[in-house]
Design a protein around this motif. Structure first.
Motif, PDB file in Angstrom:
ATOM      1  N   ILE A   1      25.764  13.783   3.336  1.00  0.00           N
ATOM      2  CA  ILE A   1      26.624  13.482   4.482  1.00  0.00           C
ATOM      3  C   ILE A   1      25.792  13.312   5.750  1.00  0.00           C
ATOM      4  O   ILE A   1      24.987  14.192   6.092  1.00  0.00           O
ATOM      5  CB  ILE A   1      27.650  14.613   4.727  1.00  0.00           C
ATOM      6  CG1 ILE A   1      28.377  14.990   3.438  1.00  0.00           C
ATOM      7  CG2 ILE A   1      28.619  14.219   5.841  1.00  0.00           C
ATOM      8  CD1 ILE A   1      29.325  13.968   2.897  1.00  0.00           C
TER       9      ILE A   1
ATOM     10  N   PRO B   1      26.693  13.386   9.443  1.00  0.00           N
ATOM     11  CA  PRO B   1      27.791  13.596  10.387  1.00  0.00           C
ATOM     12  C   PRO B   1      27.720  12.621  11.561  1.00  0.00           C
ATOM     13  O   PRO B   1      26.703  11.952  11.781  1.00  0.00           O
ATOM     14  CB  PRO B   1      27.572  15.040  10.868  1.00  0.00           C
ATOM     15  CG  PRO B   1      26.699  15.670   9.820  1.00  0.00           C
ATOM     16  CD  PRO B   1      25.841  14.556   9.311  1.00  0.00           C
TER      17      PRO B   1
ATOM     18  N   HIS C   1      28.908  21.791   6.001  1.00  0.00           N
ATOM     19  CA  HIS C   1      29.128  21.003   7.220  1.00  0.00           C
ATOM     20  C   HIS C   1      29.793  21.866   8.291  1.00  0.00           C
ATOM     21  O   HIS C   1      29.386  21.868   9.460  1.00  0.00           O
ATOM     22  CB  HIS C   1      30.008  19.795   6.872  1.00  0.00           C
ATOM     23  CG  HIS C   1      30.165  18.798   7.971  1.00  0.00           C
ATOM     24  ND1 HIS C   1      30.280  17.448   7.726  1.00  0.00           N
ATOM     25  CD2 HIS C   1      30.269  18.918   9.320  1.00  0.00           C
ATOM     26  CE1 HIS C   1      30.427  16.799   8.868  1.00  0.00           C
ATOM     27  NE2 HIS C   1      30.428  17.678   9.846  1.00  0.00           N
TER      28      HIS C   1
ATOM     29  N   THR D   1      26.262  17.580  14.839  1.00  0.00           N
ATOM     30  CA  THR D   1      25.412  18.716  14.489  1.00  0.00           C
ATOM     31  C   THR D   1      24.219  18.718  15.441  1.00  0.00           C
ATOM     32  O   THR D   1      23.747  17.654  15.859  1.00  0.00           O
ATOM     33  CB  THR D   1      24.917  18.640  13.031  1.00  0.00           C
ATOM     34  OG1 THR D   1      24.289  17.366  12.803  1.00  0.00           O
ATOM     35  CG2 THR D   1      26.073  18.816  12.056  1.00  0.00           C
TER      36      THR D   1
ATOM     37  N   ASP E   1      34.891  12.452  10.629  1.00  0.00           N
ATOM     38  CA  ASP E   1      34.115  12.847   9.455  1.00  0.00           C
ATOM     39  C   ASP E   1      35.025  13.271   8.297  1.00  0.00           C
ATOM     40  O   ASP E   1      34.659  13.139   7.125  1.00  0.00           O
ATOM     41  CB  ASP E   1      33.174  14.000   9.802  1.00  0.00           C
ATOM     42  CG  ASP E   1      32.234  13.687  10.955  1.00  0.00           C
ATOM     43  OD1 ASP E   1      32.712  13.220  11.997  1.00  0.00           O
ATOM     44  OD2 ASP E   1      31.017  13.937  10.821  1.00  0.00           O
TER      45      ASP E   1
ATOM     46  N   GLY F   1      22.372  17.090   8.402  1.00  0.00           N
ATOM     47  CA  GLY F   1      23.605  17.071   7.628  1.00  0.00           C
ATOM     48  C   GLY F   1      23.430  17.751   6.285  1.00  0.00           C
ATOM     49  O   GLY F   1      22.310  18.083   5.874  1.00  0.00           O
ATOM     50  N   PRO F   2      24.540  17.969   5.564  1.00  0.00           N
ATOM     51  CA  PRO F   2      24.501  18.703   4.303  1.00  0.00           C
ATOM     52  C   PRO F   2      24.199  17.837   3.077  1.00  0.00           C
ATOM     53  O   PRO F   2      24.587  16.679   3.005  1.00  0.00           O
ATOM     54  CB  PRO F   2      25.915  19.287   4.209  1.00  0.00           C
ATOM     55  CG  PRO F   2      26.774  18.309   4.949  1.00  0.00           C
ATOM     56  CD  PRO F   2      25.915  17.716   6.024  1.00  0.00           C
TER      57      PRO F   2
ATOM     58  N   ALA G   1      28.019  22.601  11.999  1.00  0.00           N
ATOM     59  CA  ALA G   1      28.520  21.662  13.012  1.00  0.00           C
ATOM     60  C   ALA G   1      29.041  22.397  14.241  1.00  0.00           C
ATOM     61  O   ALA G   1      29.226  23.607  14.248  1.00  0.00           O
ATOM     62  CB  ALA G   1      29.614  20.793  12.411  1.00  0.00           C
TER      63      ALA G   1
END
Length: 507
Positions: free
Chosen positions: A193, A195, A229, A200, A469, A216-217, A233
């Motif tokens: 992902i 974002p 996430h 983030t 998202d 991101g994750p 975030a």
């Protein structure tokens, strides 16, 4: 929950730890044992922090025993891309110029994970300063794809994706500047992902291109990615580009997976010539699945996406040449040639010659040229205008559809060494992912099957408007459920066991 703790999802592990069915120490030790077994073949990690990981896990177990409330991912192991700082652990960015540097502070993403009770296993391999699409540019050697050890795991965050795919960690953190989370996810059959830019924090992230980078994750399931996430975030006053807005309900979207009534746009410009037949086939099949689940699918034109790649490769090197100027051998990191006979300028030159790899030097030279007097307007200025046009294409498209979709990458994982001497061919791997970085909107890659011609994973990219998202997770969860029913389980269950691959390489 799986008897093999390394095969369980992050959500399953968190639940088992919270209920006392297992302990965080047991889960962490299982992953450290797995790393010891497969790391010689995969090389996903640059630094393993086993002692601190077990100590952190023991604290989570003590909190549970004391009846203290635990976070949704407390006690679950996670791997951290070696471009984010973690106080007390080396941060090299995959470069000799930072070899041995130990930061005294945590990145915001790191601190939020620690505060939430996640257990950091170590730092993962990457292309030097996140410049690359294969993790072959690491100064410490390439990472190997767990599906086929002679293949690349994507880049720049190949280490994080490979760690997740090899069951060394249920979760990982990557950073995405031009596709460095999504492209590795695509070629390793995992979830990645990017974002919304500013969603983030970049504080503590060693910058490559400040207007593009985004942590991101990385995960094996859509829900696991959503849970991570949510942890990382949110607004951070330490990052001037951080968005002061509520975090979208990505967990609710991942649990829902309802795409009925969604309007999905296929980007005409992100397909056709240059795309492997198997990639196109699996992409079309995934779109048909979404249509069968109640989504309306239409074709959308984003004409300026065709110019995104050349624009990106002027914007990124320009920002990189500015950001990497601080690595001069004077303040921290490597210092070469300082024997008392040379000037400061000579020491700087020798340090950069010894410390930077070929790809980093290539991009610094390109960026410095694009920013130089007499060329700024012709190159960097024009690239920023194209960036605006790409952003307007997104805005026009999102006025008509909820999300956009495309293949995540034009091909499956190529062989190690296949493109290392052809920078242009390497850059083309990011053809689909770059537009989202230029515009700053949210995007993700989800596994949608194996290409018939080589049996390697294919990813579908989903792009959503800024701060939407949650739409990524709705689409990803819908695909995951429908496709796993078809496959009879997760795509990664079809991957060859690493022990078999290692034996084959040895022969």
């Amino acid at each position: 929950m799986s008897a093999d703790l390394t095969r369980s999802t992050a959500a399953e592990l968190a639940s088992a730890i919270a209920s006392g069915e297992t302990s965080s120490v047991e889960v962490t030790q299982a992953h450290l044992d797995r790393m010891a077994a497969v790391e010689p073949a995969v090389h996903a990690f640059l630094h393993v922090d086993g002692e601190r990981a077990l100590a952190a896990a023991a604290r989570v177990d003590a909190d549970r025993a004391d009846g203290k409330p635990l976070g949704p991912l407390a006690g679950v192991p996670v791997a951290l891309k070696d471009v984010l700082t973690y106080a007390g652990a080396p941060t090299t960015c995959g470069s000799r110029v930072l070899e041995g540097w130990v930061p005294p502070y945590d990145a915001t993403v790191t601190r939020r994970m620690l505060d939430a009770g996640l257990v950091i296993l170590g730092k993962t391999n990457l292309d030097e300063f996140a410049m690359g699409s294969s993790t072959e540019n690491s100064a410490y050697g390439p990472t190997h794809n767990p599906w086929a050890l002679d293949r690349i795991p994507g880049g720049s965050g190949g280490g994080s994706a490979a760690a997740v795919a090899a069951y060394e960690a249920p979760l990982a953190i990557g950073t995405d500047t031009g596709g460095s989370i999504r492209q590795p996810a695509s070629v390793t059959g995992t979830v990645g992902i990017k974002p919304t830019y500013g969603g983030t924090s970049r504080y503590g992230l060693v910058a490559l291109a400040s207007s593009l980078d985004q942590p991101g994750p990385c995960a094996r399931t859509v829900l696991d990615a959503a849970l991570l996430h949510t942890v990382i975030a949110g607004h951070d006053p330490l990052d001037s580009t951080s968005i002061d807005a509520p975090v979208p309900d990505v967990v609710g979207a991942a649990r829902s997976g309802d795409v009925r009534g969604m309007k999905i746009g296929i980007v005409r410009e992100l397909g056709g010539e240059g795309y492997a037949p198997g990639v196109e086939q699996r992409f079309r099949e995934a779109v048909e699945v979404l249509s069968s689940l109640g989504a309306e699918v239409v074709e959308v034109s984003c004409p300026h996406f065709s110019y995104a790649l050349p624009a990106y490769y002027l914007v990124l090197p320009s920002e990189a040449s500015s950001n990497l100027a601080k690595f001069d051998g004077m303040r921290f990191g490597l210092r070469a040639g300082d024997d008392g006979t040379r000037s400061a300028e000579e020491v700087m030159g020798l340090t950069r010659e010894a410390g930077f790899g070929a790809e980093v030097k290539r991009r610094i030279i390109l960026g410095t040229y694009a920013l130089s007097s007499g060329y700024y307007d012709a190159y960097y200025g024009q690239a920023q205008k194209v960036r605006t046009l790409v952003t307007r294409d997104f805005e026009a498209a999102f006025a008509a559809v909820d999300v956009l979709v495309s293949p995540s990458t034009p091909t499956t994982a190529f062989r190690l060494g296949e493109k290392v001497d052809d920078p242009i061919a390497m850059y083309l791997n990011d053809l689909c992912t770059i537009p989202s970085n230029l515009a700053g909107n949210a995007s993700a890659s989800f596994p949608v099957g194996l290409a018939p011609e080589d049996g390697l994973p294919v990813g579908l990219q989903v792009m959503a408007p800024p701060l939407a998202d949650d739409r990524l997770y709705r689409v990803g969860a819908a695909l995951e459920r429908a496709l796993q029913e078809r496959w009879g389980g997760p795509l990664l269950a079809q991957a060859p066991e690493l022990a078999t691959l290692v034996e084959g390489v040895a022969r």
